[in-house]
Structure formats: C-alpha cells, structure tokens
Write an enzyme that holds these catalytic residues in place. Structure first.
Site, PDB file in Angstrom:
ATOM      1  N   ASP A 187      47.572  36.043 -30.745  1.00 30.38           N
ATOM      2  CA  ASP A 187      48.022  35.489 -29.482  1.00 30.38           C
ATOM      3  C   ASP A 187      49.487  35.112 -29.650  1.00 30.38           C
ATOM      4  O   ASP A 187      49.883  34.562 -30.682  1.00 30.38           O
ATOM      5  CB  ASP A 187      47.165  34.247 -29.185  1.00 30.38           C
ATOM      6  CG  ASP A 187      47.337  33.761 -27.775  1.00 30.38           C
ATOM      7  OD1 ASP A 187      46.443  34.043 -26.956  1.00 30.38           O
ATOM      8  OD2 ASP A 187      48.357  33.103 -27.492  1.00 30.38           O
ATOM      9  N   ASN A 195      57.873  32.444 -20.751  1.00 34.26           N
ATOM     10  CA  ASN A 195      57.905  32.864 -19.349  1.00 34.26           C
ATOM     11  C   ASN A 195      58.801  31.946 -18.520  1.00 34.26           C
ATOM     12  O   ASN A 195      59.576  32.410 -17.683  1.00 34.26           O
ATOM     13  CB  ASN A 195      56.491  32.861 -18.766  1.00 34.26           C
ATOM     14  CG  ASN A 195      55.810  34.205 -18.923  1.00 34.26           C
ATOM     15  OD1 ASN A 195      56.479  35.241 -18.948  1.00 34.26           O
ATOM     16  ND2 ASN A 195      54.498  34.192 -19.038  1.00 34.26           N
ATOM     17  N   ASP A 204      57.188  39.759 -20.107  1.00 35.90           N
ATOM     18  CA  ASP A 204      56.621  41.113 -20.203  1.00 35.90           C
ATOM     19  C   ASP A 204      57.323  41.920 -21.291  1.00 35.90           C
ATOM     20  O   ASP A 204      56.678  42.635 -22.076  1.00 35.90           O
ATOM     21  CB  ASP A 204      56.771  41.853 -18.860  1.00 35.90           C
ATOM     22  CG  ASP A 204      55.760  41.358 -17.826  1.00 35.90           C
ATOM     23  OD1 ASP A 204      54.865  40.572 -18.211  1.00 35.90           O
ATOM     24  OD2 ASP A 204      55.881  41.755 -16.660  1.00 35.90           O
ATOM     25  N   GLU A 230      48.111  37.233 -23.030  1.00 28.56           N
ATOM     26  CA  GLU A 230      48.980  37.398 -24.199  1.00 28.56           C
ATOM     27  C   GLU A 230      48.155  37.468 -25.473  1.00 28.56           C
ATOM     28  O   GLU A 230      48.650  37.231 -26.554  1.00 28.56           O
ATOM     29  CB  GLU A 230      50.039  36.280 -24.255  1.00 28.56           C
ATOM     30  CG  GLU A 230      49.518  34.895 -24.614  1.00 28.56           C
ATOM     31  CD  GLU A 230      49.027  34.096 -23.410  1.00 28.56           C
ATOM     32  OE1 GLU A 230      48.645  34.714 -22.396  1.00 28.56           O
ATOM     33  OE2 GLU A 230      48.993  32.858 -23.499  1.00 28.56           O
TER      34      GLU A 230
END
Lengths: 321, 204
Positions: A187, A195, A204, A230
């Site tokens: 992860d 973000n 992304d 993620e």
C-alpha cells in the site's frame, strides 16, 4: 444452340483461378486469373510440371492430396482457414491486409477426358483475402478486449477481479503439487497527503510510476494486480516466505530510494508491505486476509517496511482492538 | 413425420446400396492409405434429428469430440450433410495415415483432409448406386476437441428433419482408428430418395 464459344471467354473472365493438370501433374491449362497474377504466359508453362512452374508450393502435401484425387476420383479441398494459401499470388487489397499473399480456398476436382481413360485434375482457386482480413481484424479486436478486461485502466497492471481469479488458480496449483506460494500486499504510504499536495493527477502519476518500478523487480511468472485504490497485490508462485520477504524488501527499498517525478516536481513516496505464505487447505480469502494483517502491522510499526505474517500478529491485533 | 419413414423394402434396398458403396470405398481407401481397411457393414437407421445429439453425447460421455461437416448435392433434389465424429487421443495417427510426416499440417487440416477422403469416397459410391452424382462443399470444422460437441451437433441437426445414421467403424491394420459418420438429409430429399429406391425396387 452451340455453346462451345462460351468456354474461352468464361474461363478468361472468371474471377477465380483455374489450373488443369494431367495425371503426371503437368500443367495443361491455366486461365487468365492465374496467368496475370503469377505473371506467366499460358503457352510458356503448358506441359511443364506444376512444381517446376510454381516452385514454392508445399510440394509433399499437395502431391499427396492430388494423388488422392486421382486414385479415389473424389474432390479434395483446402481452406484458407487451415492453410492460408497454396500459391504465392498477389491480391488486390495490398493496403488493408497484413498479408502479402492472396488467401485462398482451393478445390481439386477429378476430371476424365471424353476418351473415358485420361485423368485430369482441375484446381479451382478462389480469393478469400477479404474473409482473411476480416478474421484478422476480429481476432485483434478480441485480443484487445480480452486485455482490457484483465487490466487496470490507469496502471496497466491486472485488475482486481482477474488478479483474484489468478490467485485462486495458483492456490489450486500449489495445493495439488504441494509447491510453495506466497502473497505480497502493499500500500502506498500517506496517499491521501500525496493527493492533497499534488492533486489527483499527481497521485495517479505516482501510482503509475510505482507499478512500473515494481514490475521491473518481478519475475515473468509473478502477478501484480491493483487490489484497491492505492493497494496492490503480488502473487509469487514457487516462492516461500523467506523468498517473498526478499522481494518485499527489494520493493520497499526501490520505492523509497528513488524519488518520482511529476511535472517538474519531485515526489518522495514509500510503501508498506505485508507478506504471507500459503499453507495447505487455506482459502483465497484467508491468504489475502493474512497478507493484509501483516500489511496493517507494517503500517502500525511506522510504514516504509515489510512484515511477514505470523500467528502472533493476529494476537497483537486482537489485543490492540 | 411418419410420411418420411421408409418401408421395410425401401430400408433393405438402401442398406444394400450402402453395403455396396462401403465395399467399394474400403477397397479404394485400402489402396490409397496403403493399409488394410476393414469397414464394418454399417447398420443404417433413420432417426429423428432431435434424438441424435443425445445419442452421441451418451456414446462419447465426457469426452471431447471433433465434428467435421461436409455438404453434398446431387441431381433430382438429393442433398444433405455428412457429419464425421472423431475422438482422437493424438493426431499422430492421422499424420501417419495421410503420410504427412514431412509436412507442417495442422490438426485441423488433417481432420478436414481425412474427412474429405472418407466421406467423398463412400458418397461417390452411393451416388453411383443411385445412378446419381454428388458435388461437394469444402469440409468445415464444427467443433474441435470440444466437450460440448452435442450442442453444436444439435444446432446443425435441427435444420434437418431426418438423419440417416450410418455408423462406420474404420479398422486399419497398424492403426487404431475409429470414427462415426452421420448423413443428415432434409425431408424433401428423403421423399426424393424414397422415389429413387422405389424405382430401383421396381426394376428388379
């Protein structure tokens, strides 16, 4: 009505190839369709062996089929679907086809001369290039759809449903042959902060770069899939816990060691990893659960590290809950 | 449906014609394939096409079967479709039979080739017995090593009212080779066939 005059114009204008062979497989006649495409003069090839004029036909196979036509006096066939062509002839779709040669359906028909004794064979060649081209396009579309159906649109790694299906297959295989199998879940650390700081496009870009980097560290038989936002999973066939932990450490170091780049910005990222080895009788869900628990422990212990699942993890989790 | 059934005389006559055609075919095939070909005298049977898929599904329980189809057309409205069923452990048998050892023929090509040889050799003989002649459509693979072949056979068979079931067991020295052949004939062609059989019976 006398219809003999029909024969010549019909044969020369026919949009199919006609070759007539005698019993020794010498050319007796070729029509305009064949003469123009093979770039030969009918009078030059008359009486010559088929295999001397068309040197690149599959001789052994064709000879055997033609023998059958003569011996059994039955027709024989060849379809472009099984053998794309017999004669290397150009076709009239040079731009839209990826094949240089005309795809052909061929009928080999037994003929007997009016004397009732002399045997001949007529080879009728039909251009099947259009059908061939459509089939190629169809196959390409199907292959593209199959790929799209398996992969994650953003990162290009396997999507969850296909990845999980593969995990079930690998578990069955490991169970049947008693081979080792390990599962690695990882992860991206603090993805929400990434973000917030770089925007969703930045986030992304990190996921894409992460998958590209991890892929270079895996073997061809390892299967990387996107499990959730993620979170990713790697199926490691033929790998025990020790081997899987080495892979996990390598991924951990590779991600943290080199920053990623997004629009001239340098992004530092790290991953937490959990590793579990398959034990006989274990279900797919149970194995994922164990790797997930180990991943959770890695997060709790400060992230940017790999943890192998141990039964005590479980106890620890129960206690803190 | 009953209108399509054969009388006992018609059936016996057809059986006799099939036997003669079989004898000729086995002789020709033995020479072509360079091995002894023993063709068991087939029991011919007119069956409702709806029963066919189940019949063969039972015979080849759980096994994968390849189906090859070949259409045939004769004069006076005689036409139909010949279906060959193969259950092959390996294609080496076919390759040796066809002497394709030095060639890169695919399994599909070998199957269509052997089907073409077996069906046309027999059907040409049968046509001759009926004072007719057949032209053929190129053989097509309906199903390749498929456990669901019965579904595909059903899809083909439902277009035809009646099937002339001719089970042929080909036995070849040095080879263990077996296949089934079914002739599917549409209702109107069955009526024509009956007329032809009546003509033959009347001439004796």
């Amino acid at each position: 009505m006398q219809l003999d005059w029909l024969l010549q114009p019909l044969l020369s204008q026919l949009n199919s190839g006609v070759l007539v062979l005698d019993a020794e497989l010498r050319l007796v006649f070729i029509n305009q369709f064949i003469a123009r495409r093979a770039d030969v003069q009918p009078e030059d090839v008359q009486g010559k062996s088929l295999f001397d004029v068309f040197t690149d036909v599959p001789q052994a196979w064709l000879q055997r089929k033609l023998q059958g036509v003569l011996a059994l006096q039955v027709p024989a066939f060849s379809s472009w679907e099984q053998r794309q062509y017999i004669f290397k002839l150009p076709h009239l779709r040079p731009l839209s086809s990826d094949s240089q040669y005309m795809a052909q359906n061929c009928s080999m028909l037994p003929l007997t001369a009016p004397d009732g004794v002399s045997r001949y064979i007529c080879l009728l060649i039909e251009d099947a290039t259009d059908a061939y081209v459509y089939q190629q396009q169809l196959q390409q579309s199907v292959a593209r759809l199959q790929l799209a159906n398996r992969t994650d649109g953003l990162t290009g790694v396997l999507n969850r449903s296909y990845w999980q299906q593969q995990l079930s297959y690998e578990i069955q295989r490991a169970e049947r042959y008693q081979h080792p199998l390990s599962l690695l879940m990882f992860d991206l650390d603090k993805f929400k902060q990434l973000n917030d700081r770089y925007g969703h496009l930045g986030g992304d870009a990190v996921l894409v770069a992460l998958c590209a980097r991890v892929t270079t560290l895996l073997r061809d038989t390892d299967l990387l899939g996107r499990y959730g936002g993620e979170e990713f999973g790697v199926i490691l066939p033929e790998t025990d816990l020790t081997g899987a932990m080495q892979v996990a450490q390598r991924i951990c170091t590779a991600v943290a060691g080199q920053p990623m780049h997004y629009e001239q910005q340098t992004i530092r990222a790290s991953v937490s990893l959990g590793v579990a080895a398959f034990t006989a009788g274990q279900s797919t869900d149970a194995l994922i659960q164990q790797a997930d628990e180990a991943l959770y422990t890695a997060k709790r212990q400060g992230r940017n590290q790999a943890v192998a699942w141990r039964a005590v993890n479980n106890e620890y989790l129960k206690k803190v809950k | 449906m009953t209108a399509l059934h054969f009388t006992e005389e018609q059936r016996d006559c057809l059986q006799e014609l099939v036997n003669v055609a079989m004898g000729q075919a086995s002789d020709k095939l033995a020479r072509y394939l360079a091995t002894m070909v023993h063709l068991q005298v087939p029991a011919i049977k007119l069956v409702d096409t709806q029963q066919l898929p189940q019949h063969f599904a039972q015979r080849y329980q759980q096994q994968s079967v390849s189906l090859i189809s070949m259409g045939f057309f004769g004069d006076q409205g005689l036409r139909g479709e010949a279906i060959m069923l193969y259950q092959l452990a390996n294609v080496d048998v076919l390759a040796r039979l066809l002497e394709y050892s030095d060639d890169d023929s695919s399994e599909a090509e070998m199957l269509t080739d052997i089907s073409s040889v077996l069906t046309t050799t027999f059907l040409n003989g049968l046509a001759e017995q009926l004072d007719n002649s057949f032209s053929y459509a190129a053989p097509r693979i309906l199903s390749s090593r498929d456990q669901h072949f019965a579904d595909k056979l059903a899809a083909t068979a439902q277009q035809w009212q009646l099937a002339l079931q001719v089970d042929i067991r080909y036995q070849l020295t040095d080879y263990s080779f077996h296949c089934d052949m079914i002739l599917l004939i549409p209702g109107e062609a069955v009526l024509r066939l009956r007329q032809m059989l009546d003509q033959i019976l009347a001439s004796f």
